[in-house]
Design an enzyme around this catalytic site. Structure first.
Site, PDB file in Angstrom:
ATOM      1  N   ASP A   1       0.602   1.713 -14.643  1.00 55.54           N
ATOM      2  CA  ASP A   1       1.087   3.110 -14.382  1.00 55.54           C
ATOM      3  C   ASP A   1       1.307   3.512 -15.909  1.00 55.54           C
ATOM      4  O   ASP A   1       1.032   4.908 -16.214  1.00 55.54           O
ATOM      5  CB  ASP A   1       2.512   2.835 -13.874  1.00 55.54           C
TER       6      ASP A   1
ATOM      7  N   ARG B   1     -29.037  26.474 -32.855  1.00 53.45           N
ATOM      8  CA  ARG B   1     -30.383  26.284 -32.170  1.00 53.45           C
ATOM      9  C   ARG B   1     -31.001  27.589 -31.562  1.00 53.45           C
ATOM     10  O   ARG B   1     -30.336  28.357 -30.585  1.00 53.45           O
ATOM     11  CB  ARG B   1     -30.313  25.387 -30.897  1.00 53.45           C
TER      12      ARG B   1
ATOM     13  N   PHE C   1      -4.700  -7.883 -22.234  1.00 54.21           N
ATOM     14  CA  PHE C   1      -4.225  -7.718 -21.041  1.00 54.21           C
ATOM     15  C   PHE C   1      -5.278  -8.626 -20.206  1.00 54.21           C
ATOM     16  O   PHE C   1      -6.540  -8.175 -20.005  1.00 54.21           O
ATOM     17  CB  PHE C   1      -4.069  -6.689 -20.595  1.00 54.21           C
TER      18      PHE C   1
ATOM     19  N   GLU D   1      -9.475   0.047 -16.208  1.00 48.14           N
ATOM     20  CA  GLU D   1      -8.085   0.333 -15.629  1.00 48.14           C
ATOM     21  C   GLU D   1      -7.919   0.861 -14.364  1.00 48.14           C
ATOM     22  O   GLU D   1      -6.965   1.683 -14.279  1.00 48.14           O
ATOM     23  CB  GLU D   1      -7.353   0.998 -16.994  1.00 48.14           C
TER      24      GLU D   1
HETATM   25  N1  COS Z   1       4.902  -0.164  -9.427  1.00 42.55           N
HETATM   26  C1  COS Z   1       5.753  -1.121  -9.014  1.00 42.55           C
HETATM   27  N2  COS Z   1       5.090  -2.042  -7.955  1.00 42.55           N
HETATM   28  C2  COS Z   1       4.105  -1.486  -7.322  1.00 42.55           C
HETATM   29  C3  COS Z   1       3.283  -0.719  -7.823  1.00 42.55           C
HETATM   30  C4  COS Z   1       3.721   0.042  -8.940  1.00 42.55           C
HETATM   31  N3  COS Z   1       2.870   1.016  -9.371  1.00 42.55           N
HETATM   32  N4  COS Z   1       2.251  -0.681  -6.929  1.00 42.55           N
HETATM   33  C5  COS Z   1       2.254  -1.659  -5.823  1.00 42.55           C
HETATM   34  N5  COS Z   1       3.432  -2.165  -6.231  1.00 42.55           N
HETATM   35  C6  COS Z   1       4.107  -3.218  -5.383  1.00 42.55           C
HETATM   36  C7  COS Z   1       4.137  -2.886  -3.934  1.00 42.55           C
HETATM   37  O1  COS Z   1       5.525  -2.090  -3.646  1.00 42.55           O
HETATM   38  C8  COS Z   1       4.140  -4.125  -3.353  1.00 42.55           C
HETATM   39  O2  COS Z   1       5.110  -4.878  -3.258  1.00 42.55           O
HETATM   40  P1  COS Z   1       5.997  -5.499  -1.700  1.00 42.55           P
HETATM   41  O3  COS Z   1       4.900  -6.856  -1.720  1.00 42.55           O
HETATM   42  O4  COS Z   1       7.385  -5.741  -2.365  1.00 42.55           O
HETATM   43  O5  COS Z   1       5.832  -4.485  -1.061  1.00 42.55           O
HETATM   44  C9  COS Z   1       3.042  -4.944  -4.113  1.00 42.55           C
HETATM   45  O6  COS Z   1       3.241  -4.404  -5.357  1.00 42.55           O
HETATM   46  C10 COS Z   1       1.783  -4.942  -3.427  1.00 42.55           C
HETATM   47  O7  COS Z   1       1.175  -3.795  -3.621  1.00 42.55           O
HETATM   48  P2  COS Z   1      -0.055  -3.000  -2.444  1.00 42.55           P
HETATM   49  O8  COS Z   1       0.124  -3.596  -0.954  1.00 42.55           O
HETATM   50  O9  COS Z   1      -0.261  -1.890  -2.680  1.00 42.55           O
HETATM   51  O10 COS Z   1      -0.969  -4.046  -3.303  1.00 42.55           O
HETATM   52  P3  COS Z   1      -2.583  -4.058  -2.748  1.00 42.55           P
HETATM   53  O11 COS Z   1      -3.025  -5.547  -2.919  1.00 42.55           O
HETATM   54  O12 COS Z   1      -3.161  -3.123  -1.711  1.00 42.55           O
HETATM   55  O13 COS Z   1      -3.358  -3.335  -4.114  1.00 42.55           O
HETATM   56  C11 COS Z   1      -4.152  -1.705  -5.467  1.00 42.55           C
HETATM   57  C12 COS Z   1      -3.223  -2.221  -4.412  1.00 42.55           C
HETATM   58  C13 COS Z   1      -5.599  -1.500  -5.011  1.00 42.55           C
HETATM   59  C14 COS Z   1      -3.839  -0.384  -5.961  1.00 42.55           C
HETATM   60  C15 COS Z   1      -4.227  -2.419  -6.656  1.00 42.55           C
HETATM   61  O14 COS Z   1      -4.801  -3.718  -6.419  1.00 42.55           O
HETATM   62  C16 COS Z   1      -4.871  -1.858  -7.984  1.00 42.55           C
HETATM   63  O15 COS Z   1      -4.221  -1.013  -8.684  1.00 42.55           O
HETATM   64  N6  COS Z   1      -6.126  -2.349  -8.051  1.00 42.55           N
HETATM   65  C17 COS Z   1      -6.895  -1.859  -9.404  1.00 42.55           C
HETATM   66  C18 COS Z   1      -6.496  -2.767 -10.394  1.00 42.55           C
HETATM   67  C19 COS Z   1      -7.000  -2.250 -11.828  1.00 42.55           C
HETATM   68  O16 COS Z   1      -6.763  -1.494 -12.118  1.00 42.55           O
HETATM   69  N7  COS Z   1      -8.100  -3.032 -12.165  1.00 42.55           N
HETATM   70  C20 COS Z   1      -8.667  -2.687 -13.363  1.00 42.55           C
HETATM   71  C21 COS Z   1      -8.544  -4.064 -14.587  1.00 42.55           C
HETATM   72  S1  COS Z   1      -7.313  -4.049 -15.340  1.00 42.55           S
HETATM   73  S2  COS Z   1      -8.003  -3.392 -17.108  1.00 42.55           S
END
Ligand code: COS
Length: 384
Positions: free
Chosen positions: A239, A267, A122, A363
């Protein structure tokens, strides 16, 4: 604690435990030392039919769900989080196809992932987009019947080893998160190459590598879901995958506790086994409480995910934080109980402590998980 597993679930645990005991534990120190990808162990896992645990039967899988993979990952995590990560990254790579892919993409890729014939990975993270996932810079532009990708992805687990990559790229920058799209890139696609393999503190048997796209051309039908839905697919993927990381934490915490109790019983200091001292007993008791509480939350979360397909971000993040913070604490305490021996490489606990650290980072850092939980609480309490 008895979790009253079904016969099928107990079978998954037994098969994974056998591979852990016979293959993973004997090889983990050497693979860690040599930073070697666990090809033979992954083959054994494939032969035991565990690669397709969460993949529907119609695509060659076992037809299980989150709880089934969590059970297997806990066992593998007990053996070695590096080897377990090389296995778990396949599910992370496959989830976008499973969640949002067309029937054609599912039929084309999932059977090979389910059988372990091909590995998946991924690709989200970039040099300047880690926690800020929507800040990615990699682009994809439609050119006739092909998409053309340019950019690079950083720290990709299974990079260089996988054949199938699920990659997110920007297709319309003006639209923000709604302008990102996911694609399948194959290892043989023109314009796709790898950067150097990273040298890491822990999980050294897993491969972590840069992916480079230079005018990388892929057929038009490799889009996962609709154009512009990539960010949502990524969030839904995380998720689903975060409880898997939590279960690695549970397995690792259990392994560290087991080592600490065994050592404390044999020990002898001041004429007694050190387990008879209350200072040590209380440390072990706290470790055991934290491991069991984390396991209970991870199992409850995974079972929930198998029923509720949406609205699961909060519980998924909660179990990731709890079990991985636990793993860091419990492995650190295990090193403390083994003390000088614990710090030495002849004993397994120093590696466990090194491996634990990544669980709080990858993640989604545990700080990002707390943001997710906080935002969900804010939404839930808005009308209360
Ligand atoms: N399921 C479905 N949709 C989701 C969601 C989820 N769990 N979380 C967010 N969304 C949707 C939101 O509803 C929003 O949609 P709309 O544009 O229609 O409103 C869109 O995605 C953007 O969401 P949001 O505004 O919350 O995004 P941000 O840019 O603020 O980012 C975080 C949110 C910080 C939570 C996200 O960037 C994140 O998870 N970062 C960590 C990434 C990560 O895990 N990286 C590790 C590498 S992968 S191994």
């Amino acid at each position: 604690m008895d979790y009253f597993l079904s016969e099928e679930q107990q079978m998954i645990v037994d098969v994974a435990r056998q591979i852990t005991e016979e293959r993973i534990i004997p090889q983990r120190a050497e693979l860690d030392e040599k930073e070697e990808f666990p090809v033979d162990i992954l083959k054994a896992i494939a032969q035991a039919d565990l690669f397709g645990l969460y993949i529907p039967e119609e695509y060659g899988g076992f037809g299980g769900g989150s709880f089934d993979i969590v059970l297997a990952l806990e066992e593998f995590g007990r053996g070695c989080v590096g080897i377990a990560t090389a296995f778990a990254a396949n599910a992370l790579g496959a989830y976008p196809i499973l969640i949002s892919g067309s029937e054609e993409l599912k039929q084309k890729y999932l059977p090979d992932i389910a059988s372990g014939a091909k590995y998946a990975a991924f690709a989200l993270t970039e040099a300047n987009a880690g926690s800020d996932a929507s800040g990615i810079q990699t682009t994809a532009v439609l050119d006739g019947d092909h998409w053309v990708l340019n950019g690079s992805k950083q720290w990709i687990t299974n990079g260089g080893e996988a054949n199938i990559y699920t990659v997110i790229a920007i297709t319309d920058r003006a639209k923000g998160p709604r302008g990102a799209t996911m694609f399948v890139v194959e290892d043989t696609d023109p314009g796709f190459s790898y950067g150097a393999k990273e040298k890491k503190l822990g999980i050294r048997a897993s491969s972590t590598r840069e992916l480079v796209f230079k005018d990388c051309r892929i057929p038009k039908d490799r889009v996962i879901g609709r154009v512009g839905t990539g960010f949502i697919t990524v969030m839904r993927t995380l998720d689903l995958s975060r409880p898997g990381i939590a279960s690695l934490g549970v397995g690792l915490g259990q392994a560290a506790l087991d080592e600490a109790v065994r050592y404390a019983k044999q020990r002898v200091q001041f004429g007694k086994p050190i387990i008879s001292f209350q200072a040590v007993q209380h440390m072990l008791a706290d470790m055991a409480i934290q491991v069991e509480a984390s396991r209970a939350l991870v199992y409850a979360t995974a079972r929930n995910l198998d029923v509720n397909k949406s609205g699961v971000s909060k519980i998924s993040s909660m179990c990731k934080v709890m079990a991985t913070d636990m793993a860091m604490k419990v492995t650190t305490d295990a090193v403390q109980i083994l003390a000088g021996y614990g710090y030495m490489r002849e004993y397994p606990v120093e590696k466990m402590m090194r491996d634990a650290k990544i669980l709080q980072i990858y993640e989604g850092t545990n700080q990002i998980q707390r943001n997710v939980i906080g935002q969900e609480l804010n939404k839930e309490y808005i009308n209360k």
